[in-house]
Scaffold this active site. Structure first.
Site, PDB file in Angstrom:
ATOM      1  N   GLU A  91       0.830  -1.195   0.000  1.00 30.77           N
ATOM      2  CA  GLU A  91       0.000   0.000   0.000  1.00 30.77           C
ATOM      3  C   GLU A  91       0.863   1.243   0.000  1.00 30.77           C
ATOM      4  OE1 GLU A  91      -1.889  -1.379   3.576  1.00 30.77           O
ATOM      5  OE2 GLU A  91      -0.691  -0.030   4.801  1.00 30.77           O
ATOM      6  N   CYS A 104       3.686   8.423   0.829  1.00 29.32           N
ATOM      7  CA  CYS A 104       4.324   7.506   1.772  1.00 29.32           C
ATOM      8  C   CYS A 104       4.489   6.157   1.063  1.00 29.32           C
ATOM      9  CB  CYS A 104       3.412   7.408   2.992  1.00 29.32           C
ATOM     10  SG  CYS A 104       3.994   6.287   4.237  1.00 29.32           S
ATOM     11  N   CYS A 111       7.063  -7.061   7.035  1.00 26.08           N
ATOM     12  CA  CYS A 111       8.216  -6.487   7.734  1.00 26.08           C
ATOM     13  C   CYS A 111       8.747  -7.530   8.710  1.00 26.08           C
ATOM     14  CB  CYS A 111       7.761  -5.232   8.492  1.00 26.08           C
ATOM     15  SG  CYS A 111       9.116  -4.380   9.333  1.00 26.08           S
ATOM     16  N   CYS A 115       7.356  -4.567  15.342  1.00 25.40           N
ATOM     17  CA  CYS A 115       7.123  -3.559  16.389  1.00 25.40           C
ATOM     18  C   CYS A 115       5.739  -3.820  16.987  1.00 25.40           C
ATOM     19  CB  CYS A 115       7.212  -2.144  15.821  1.00 25.40           C
ATOM     20  SG  CYS A 115       8.866  -1.763  15.216  1.00 25.40           S
ATOM     21  N   CYS A 118       2.509  -2.062  15.569  1.00 26.69           N
ATOM     22  CA  CYS A 118       2.423  -1.818  14.128  1.00 26.69           C
ATOM     23  C   CYS A 118       1.763  -2.992  13.407  1.00 26.69           C
ATOM     24  CB  CYS A 118       3.829  -1.589  13.575  1.00 26.69           C
ATOM     25  SG  CYS A 118       3.883  -1.362  11.795  1.00 26.69           S
ATOM     26  N   GLU A 159      10.797  -1.939   6.269  1.00 26.42           N
ATOM     27  CA  GLU A 159      11.897  -1.161   6.846  1.00 26.42           C
ATOM     28  C   GLU A 159      12.852  -0.818   5.699  1.00 26.42           C
ATOM     29  OE1 GLU A 159      13.108   0.304   9.760  1.00 26.42           O
ATOM     30  OE2 GLU A 159      14.794   0.697   8.437  1.00 26.42           O
ATOM     31  N   SER A 190      12.604   6.662   6.889  1.00 26.57           N
ATOM     32  CA  SER A 190      12.249   6.418   8.285  1.00 26.57           C
ATOM     33  C   SER A 190      12.764   5.037   8.693  1.00 26.57           C
ATOM     34  CB  SER A 190      10.729   6.472   8.417  1.00 26.57           C
ATOM     35  OG  SER A 190      10.330   6.248   9.737  1.00 26.57           O
ATOM     36  N   SER A 213      12.473   6.197  14.278  1.00 31.35           N
ATOM     37  CA  SER A 213      11.276   5.805  15.027  1.00 31.35           C
ATOM     38  C   SER A 213      11.695   5.383  16.428  1.00 31.35           C
ATOM     39  CB  SER A 213      10.572   4.650  14.299  1.00 31.35           C
ATOM     40  OG  SER A 213      10.022   5.103  13.094  1.00 31.35           O
ATOM     41  N   LEU A 214      11.657   6.328  17.337  1.00 34.70           N
ATOM     42  CA  LEU A 214      12.228   6.111  18.675  1.00 34.70           C
ATOM     43  C   LEU A 214      11.246   5.351  19.592  1.00 34.70           C
ATOM     44  CD1 LEU A 214      14.555   6.813  20.686  1.00 34.70           C
ATOM     45  CD2 LEU A 214      13.377   8.983  21.114  1.00 34.70           C
ATOM     46  N   CYS A 332       0.346   2.381   8.969  1.00 37.25           N
ATOM     47  CA  CYS A 332       1.224   1.426   8.336  1.00 37.25           C
ATOM     48  C   CYS A 332       0.717  -0.024   8.304  1.00 37.25           C
ATOM     49  CB  CYS A 332       2.485   1.531   9.163  1.00 37.25           C
ATOM     50  SG  CYS A 332       3.826   0.646   8.636  1.00 37.25           S
TER      51      CYS A 332
HETATM   52  N1  SAH Z   1      10.194   0.634   9.479  1.00 35.63           N
HETATM   53  C1  SAH Z   1      10.221   2.067   9.374  1.00 35.63           C
HETATM   54  C2  SAH Z   1       9.153   2.646   8.469  1.00 35.63           C
HETATM   55  C3  SAH Z   1       7.758   2.085   8.575  1.00 35.63           C
HETATM   56  S1  SAH Z   1       6.825   2.429  10.029  1.00 35.63           S
HETATM   57  C4  SAH Z   1      10.166   2.691  10.755  1.00 35.63           C
HETATM   58  O1  SAH Z   1       9.989   1.972  11.736  1.00 35.63           O
HETATM   59  O2  SAH Z   1      10.353   3.904  10.857  1.00 35.63           O
HETATM   60  C5  SAH Z   1       6.831   4.138  10.115  1.00 35.63           C
HETATM   61  C6  SAH Z   1       5.963   4.734  11.164  1.00 35.63           C
HETATM   62  O3  SAH Z   1       4.661   4.115  11.193  1.00 35.63           O
HETATM   63  C7  SAH Z   1       6.402   4.618  12.592  1.00 35.63           C
HETATM   64  O4  SAH Z   1       7.351   5.512  13.020  1.00 35.63           O
HETATM   65  C8  SAH Z   1       5.125   5.010  13.258  1.00 35.63           C
HETATM   66  O5  SAH Z   1       5.101   6.405  13.266  1.00 35.63           O
HETATM   67  C9  SAH Z   1       4.025   4.582  12.341  1.00 35.63           C
HETATM   68  N2  SAH Z   1       3.135   3.600  12.914  1.00 35.63           N
HETATM   69  C10 SAH Z   1       3.155   2.258  12.810  1.00 35.63           C
HETATM   70  N3  SAH Z   1       2.127   1.709  13.474  1.00 35.63           N
HETATM   71  C11 SAH Z   1       1.435   2.735  13.996  1.00 35.63           C
HETATM   72  C12 SAH Z   1       0.245   2.803  14.785  1.00 35.63           C
HETATM   73  N4  SAH Z   1      -0.429   1.728  15.133  1.00 35.63           N
HETATM   74  N5  SAH Z   1      -0.176   4.031  15.174  1.00 35.63           N
HETATM   75  C13 SAH Z   1       0.495   5.150  14.794  1.00 35.63           C
HETATM   76  N6  SAH Z   1       1.592   5.140  14.044  1.00 35.63           N
HETATM   77  C14 SAH Z   1       2.060   3.950  13.648  1.00 35.63           C
END
Ligand code: SAH
Length: 347
Positions: A91, A104, A111, A115, A118, A159, A190, A213-214, A332
């Site tokens: 997507e 985006c 992935c 996380c 996510c 990623e 990112s 993405s901290l 995402c």
């Molecule tokens: N792997 C990379 C890029 C993909 S995710 C990374 O981790 O940066 C990028 C962003 O998706 C994350 O920083 C976060 O901001 C967002 N994200 C993922 N799941 C989310 C959720 N459930 N709610 C809000 N933001 C989310």
């Protein structure tokens, strides 16, 4: 399957043309047709001889993703679900904001990093996207849907720095004057903290923006939310980001998904402000967007306000990303996830 011609850098295509006995300027003509002219087939490259058009057709594919769903949110965010040649789905999301139209992009099907909050990692990892498939997302929106795009964030499924060969290749073609001619400053990568990938991006030598993405400021919590932290703990990623900032001269961004009662307390705000100060980074605060089947909760407005106030008192530069496209599952991986996490579908 034939190799896609969009996987070739300008120099590689020049070499391929030389092998076919063609003059060096052919690569320039072909790049212009694809990246400026937006052609969908070699037949349409009318200033190439018929013989060369046939040769190209025999040797290369010029593929584009197939649009299978398009959803528009009440806030004008649009989400596109694409099917790839092998049936996997990915997507991408278009986020308009005034004159700025940010796309985006996805870089992987699924992935590896799982996380905790996510949707993308929930179905596991399927495969890397090829550069041609990353570029295909841009070209489809620009040429088929006639959209003028201004900014590009590698923040969709996957990623980007775990697929740095293809992501880098796509970035170079997007940036090159023979390709799409997009300024590196209009692109943002990112990452969840893939240290060798950050070093690689640095060595690319472009002024691409980096967003880290901290999500948590202590290793213990971060390892739970972002399991990759066990491999590359905070201090290592922070050092790599510092180095990236110094070398590229770009301001870094810290992404922080705010989750109720998980990472939204005063000590978290304090730690976040400290890391931002060390990195001279701006903070992008993102209230957690609920993912079906996960127990996390979005923070209440009062907790978001308190967190923002604490950051503000510590002198941090913060923007609150109003969750975009909630009604179209824009976070995402959610849409592809609802169709089986990017699984191949029968045609
Ligand atoms: N792997 C990379 C890029 C993909 S995710 C990374 O981790 O940066 C990028 C962003 O998706 C994350 O920083 C976060 O901001 C967002 N994200 C993922 N799941 C989310 C959720 N459930 N709610 C809000 N933001 C989310």
């Amino acid at each position: 399957m034939l190799p896609d011609i969009k996987d070739f850098s300008f120099k590689e295509l020049e070499a391929a043309m030389a092998e076919l006995g063609e003059p060096g300027f052919r690569a320039g003509q072909i790049f212009a047709w694809i990246y400026q002219g937006g052609v969908r087939s070699f037949e349409a490259c009318t200033d190439l001889s018929m013989t060369l058009r046939m040769k190209l057709k025999e040797r290369y594919a010029l593929g584009f993703p197939e649009l299978i769903r398009r959803l528009q949110s009440s806030d004008l965010t649009e989400k596109f679900l694409f099917k790839l040649a092998d049936g996997h789905s990915i997507e991408c999301v278009l986020i308009p904001s005034g004159a700025r139209k940010t796309l985006c992009l996805s870089t992987q099907v699924g992935c590896k990093f799982g996380c905790a909050f996510c949707a993308s990692g929930r179905g596991g990892f399927k495969r890397n996207l090829k550069a041609s498939e990353i570029l295909g997302q841009v070209l489809f929106l620009r040429d088929r849907l006639n959209m003028s795009l201004t900014n590009f964030v590698f923040m969709g499924m996957g990623e980007p720095l775990d697929n740095f060969e293809n992501t880098g290749r796509a970035i170079l073609i997007m940036n090159s004057p023979e390709g799409l001619g997009i300024a590196a400053r209009r692109m943002t990568v990112s990452t969840a903290g893939v240290v060798p990938g950050i070093e690689w991006l640095r060595d690319l030598g472009l002024q691409v923006n980096l967003s880290f993405s901290l999500h948590a400021v202590r290793d213990e919590l971060r390892s739970k939310l972002v399991p990759l932290n066990r491999k590359y703990p905070l201090e290592r990623v922070i050092k790599a980001c510092q180095d990236y900032g110094r070398t590229s001269g770009r301001r870094l961004t810290l992404e922080y998904v705010l989750i109720q009662n998980v990472n939204d307390g005063p000590a978290d705000a304090d730690g976040l402000a400290r890391i931002a100060a060390r990195l001279k980074a701006k903070i992008n605060l993102i209230p957690y967007s609920p993912v079906c089947g996960l127990d996390f909760e979005p923070p209440s407005k009062s907790r978001v306000d308190r967190f923002l106030k604490l950051l503000d008192e510590r002198g941090a530069r913060v923007t609150l990303r109003q969750s975009k496209g909630l009604d179209i599952q824009a976070a995402c991986g959610q849409l592809a996830g609802s169709r089986g996490a990017g699984a191949a579908e029968s045609k």
